[in-house]
Every structure is written in structure tokens, then in C-alpha cells.
Enzyme design. Structure first.
Site, mmCIF file in Angstrom:
data_model
loop_
_atom_site.group_PDB
_atom_site.id
_atom_site.type_symbol
_atom_site.label_atom_id
_atom_site.label_comp_id
_atom_site.label_asym_id
_atom_site.label_seq_id
_atom_site.Cartn_x
_atom_site.Cartn_y
_atom_site.Cartn_z
ATOM 1 N N GLY A 46 34.381 35.446 53.434
ATOM 2 C CA GLY A 46 35.426 35.145 54.408
ATOM 3 C C GLY A 46 35.554 36.311 55.359
ATOM 4 N N GLU A 47 36.749 36.779 55.559
ATOM 5 C CA GLU A 47 36.994 37.890 56.478
ATOM 6 C C GLU A 47 37.714 38.987 55.681
ATOM 7 O OE1 GLU A 47 35.893 38.430 59.583
ATOM 8 O OE2 GLU A 47 36.859 40.349 59.177
ATOM 9 N N SER A 48 36.978 40.089 55.439
ATOM 10 C CA SER A 48 37.517 41.111 54.529
ATOM 11 C C SER A 48 38.829 41.704 55.038
ATOM 12 C CB SER A 48 36.475 42.202 54.302
ATOM 13 O OG SER A 48 36.068 42.768 55.529
ATOM 14 N N CYS A 78 29.756 38.667 49.832
ATOM 15 C CA CYS A 78 29.902 38.952 51.268
ATOM 16 C C CYS A 78 31.198 39.726 51.559
ATOM 17 C CB CYS A 78 29.770 37.665 52.066
ATOM 18 S SG CYS A 78 29.297 37.990 53.767
ATOM 19 N N ARG A 107 29.640 46.997 57.169
ATOM 20 C CA ARG A 107 30.146 45.677 57.536
ATOM 21 C C ARG A 107 29.333 45.101 58.691
ATOM 22 N NH1 ARG A 107 35.483 44.733 60.305
ATOM 23 N NH2 ARG A 107 35.653 42.523 59.901
ATOM 24 N N ILE A 133 25.679 35.381 56.052
ATOM 25 C CA ILE A 133 26.516 35.025 57.201
ATOM 26 C C ILE A 133 27.325 36.252 57.628
ATOM 27 C CG2 ILE A 133 28.332 33.481 58.061
ATOM 28 C CD1 ILE A 133 27.535 31.543 55.727
ATOM 29 N N ARG A 134 26.975 36.810 58.780
ATOM 30 C CA ARG A 134 27.625 38.061 59.213
ATOM 31 C C ARG A 134 27.793 39.013 58.036
ATOM 32 N NH1 ARG A 134 29.887 38.827 64.012
ATOM 33 N NH2 ARG A 134 31.633 40.020 63.221
ATOM 34 N N HIS A 169 25.641 34.529 49.879
ATOM 35 C CA HIS A 169 26.600 33.530 49.382
ATOM 36 C C HIS A 169 25.943 32.529 48.432
ATOM 37 C CE1 HIS A 169 29.859 34.233 52.383
ATOM 38 N NE2 HIS A 169 28.870 34.586 53.181
ATOM 39 N N GLU A 171 27.340 30.757 46.393
ATOM 40 C CA GLU A 171 28.263 29.612 46.268
ATOM 41 C C GLU A 171 27.953 28.523 47.293
ATOM 42 O OE1 GLU A 171 28.986 32.584 47.417
ATOM 43 O OE2 GLU A 171 30.370 32.499 49.122
#
Ligand code: GLN
Length: 190
Positions: A46-48, A78, A107, A133-134, A169, A171
Site C-alpha cells: 500500500g502506501e507506507s 512492499c 523507497r 509495484i513502486r 507482492h 498476495e
């Protein structure tokens, strides 16, 4: 085994599905009380920066750090990898982490142009198709950290004691090798 998945932001639903498909019971974690009934914890992608801010807002920041220090098995993918890093580079100014793994994580390391890509790699000797992903990479590991996968010359899966982190990921794919490794090699026998 009851496995908590931090459910503040990010792809926690995919980790819940992955955990259940491995034969364990996944529960969503949103309060410190929720942490008391679990045998292991997963920090999703997600977004850390958002996840860490929400963890403070939900009074989960200190309780999660305490659980990590006490040896709770934790797996982060991630953004979850960033959250488990003792040190980060290219983070948002003042960005905090839960920490626990003696490593420096960069990051968004794979660059802006190539935000997402897929790659075949080895995870602990097992061939795996990995989705990035990023994604961050591990810039440097300190003592006590075992590297389980590498991509583009950088560690992308690491373990330190009860803590596991991947840049990618699992998952989002049907190959459960990383989740199985976490449950079988890290959580079992605790
Ligand atoms: N770039 C994101 C971050 O810094 C991580 C991306 C992801 O989890 N897919 O948190």
C-alpha cells in the site's frame, strides 16, 4: 493459526485471501485489542506513509512495536517491507517505521518510469514469479539479516529472526511459497 492482517490501508484483502487459502484464519487488525488474539501479523502493500500515520491515529504504532520486540512473527510485503526497516532512504521527511529488521530500505527504488514490473526470481531456492509495484529494495543489510531473494543486484526478500519482508507482492499471485515459508518456517514452533 490466527493471523492478523493490518487493515488500515492497502491490499490487506489479498493477504487475508492468501492466508485463508493456506489453511489459517485471517483477521483484520484495526485496534490494539485486535493484536492480543493473534499468532502472527502481516503488514500489507500500500502506501507506507499513510499506513504509519493511520497506525498512530488508531493507537497501533507503539503496540505493534512492542509486539515486534517481544518476538511476534511479522511479514511485510512492499510497503510492509518499508515499515519493518530500521532505516529508510528516499522516505517522506520524518517518515517513521515500526522497524525490527536491521536494514536500510530505499523507497520507490525501482524508479518512476518503471513503476511496476514482473520478474522471475528465486525465493529461498524456489522459482517464483514476482510482482513489483513502486517497490522498494534493500540497500544494505546489517548483522543478523538473511537474504532470501535478489533482483537487479539488490536484496528483495529478507528475514531476521521472526521478521520477513519482501519488496514484491506474493498476495497478488497464486503461488503461496512466501506465505507458506512464513507460516511453516517462522510461525511454527513458536
Ligand atoms: N511505494 C509505496 C510506499 O512507499 C509502496 C508500494 C507498494 O506497497 N506497492 O509505501
Amino acid at each position: 493459526m490466527i493471523v492478523g492482517v493490518l487493515a488500515l490501508q492497502g491490499d490487506f484483502r489479498e493477504h487475508i485471501a492468501a492466508t485463508n487459502s493456506c489453511g489459517h484464519s485471517a483477521v483484520e487488525i484495526r485496534t490494539a485489542e485486535d493484536l492480543e488474539k493473534i499468532d502472527a501479523l502481516i503488514l500489507p502493500g500500500g502506501e507506507s506513509t499513510t499506513i504509519i500515520q493511520l497506525s498512530e491515529l488508531f493507537d497501533l504504532y507503539a503496540p505493534i512495536r512492542t509486539k515486534i520486540a517481544k518476538g511476534l512473527p511479522v511479514y511485510g510485503s512492499c510497503a510492509g517491507m518499508i515499515l519493518l526497516a530500521d532505516r529508510i532512504v528516499d522516505g517522506k521527511e520524518g517518515q517513521k517505521t515500526f522497524g525490527g529488521i536491521n536494514m536500510t530500505v530505499r523507497r520507490n527504488a525501482f524508479g518512476r518510469q518503471v513503476d511496476s514490473f514482473e520478474s522471475d526470481l528465486k525465493f529461498n531456492g524456489h522459482s517464483l514469479h514476482a510482482v513489483f509495484i513502486r517497490a522498494p529494495w534493500v540497500e544494505e543489510v546489517g548483522e543478523g539479516v538473511q537474504v532470501l531473494s535478489e533482483a537487479a543486484g539488490h536484496a528483495v526478500a529478507v528475514r531476521q529472526g521472526n521478521l520477513l519482508a519482501t519488496s514484491f507482492h506474493p498476495e497478488l499471485t497464486s503461488d503461496m511459497a512466501v506465505h507458506e515459508y512464513f507460516f511453516e518456517e517462522i510461525c511454527k514452533g513458536r
